[in-house]
Scaffold this motif. Structure first.
Motif: not given
Length: 176
Positions: A62-85
């Protein structure tokens, strides 16, 4: 003209399972077993590879899933809602997971500089290093799992699985 020796068709355990069901339940169409039992068995090999890649980087799945979602975001930042999605989890689960990653120093959670009401989750240097290391290990492991297939076979399999998956994702993405 030389003849080739007769080669018996190769059978896997799923073939034996399907044949067994066909013998005892001739009234059932057991064809789906040929697909989904193989997917299930392959997922076990993939899960072992994923756990190994993540553990080597000091991460849980689950940590990999979260961190990789942030990493793929371009600037390494997302809202909690975007991370939920991105990770398909509920808001309560997301809050707990963010807090755990903050405590480990892998992400930061701050008010957005663009909107003071919004929260922004951002990768920290250790989070970047760990997710990058895990991704490299995972790709090596997945490449090894796919080694028996020729490149065109890999592409055809990916296309077929995409077609099937799209029918499910269009209606109702799964929640973890």
């Amino acid at each position: 003209m030389p003849t080739t020796p007769d080669v018996a068709p190769r059978h896997d355990e799923v073939d034996r399972i399907v044949e067994g069901w066909r013998a005892v339940r001739t009234d059932l169409d057991v064809a789906p077993l040929a697909v989904f039992s193989r997917i299930s068995r392959l997922s076990r090999y993939l899960e072992v590879a994923r756990r190994g890649a993540f553990a080597d980087a000091g991460l849980e799945g689950w940590e990999f899933d979260m961190l990789s979602a942030l990493r793929r975001s371009g600037d390494d930042a997302l809202s909690p809602g975007a991370l939920m999605h991105e990770t398909m989890v509920t808001s309560g689960t997301m809050t707990t997971r963010i807090d755990k990653l903050v405590a480990r120093g892998l992400v930061s959670k701050n008010r957005s500089p663009h909107d003071g009401r919004a929260v922004e989750v951002r990768l920290r240097a250790d989070g970047v290093a760990r997710v990058d290391a895990a991704m490299e290990k995972l790709l090596d492991a997945e490449q090894e799992l796919l080694e028996p297939l020729a490149p065109d076979g890999r592409s055809a399999l990916a296309d077929t699985l995409r077609s099937l998956l799209l029918t499910f994702e269009a209606d109702d993405p799964p929640q973890r």
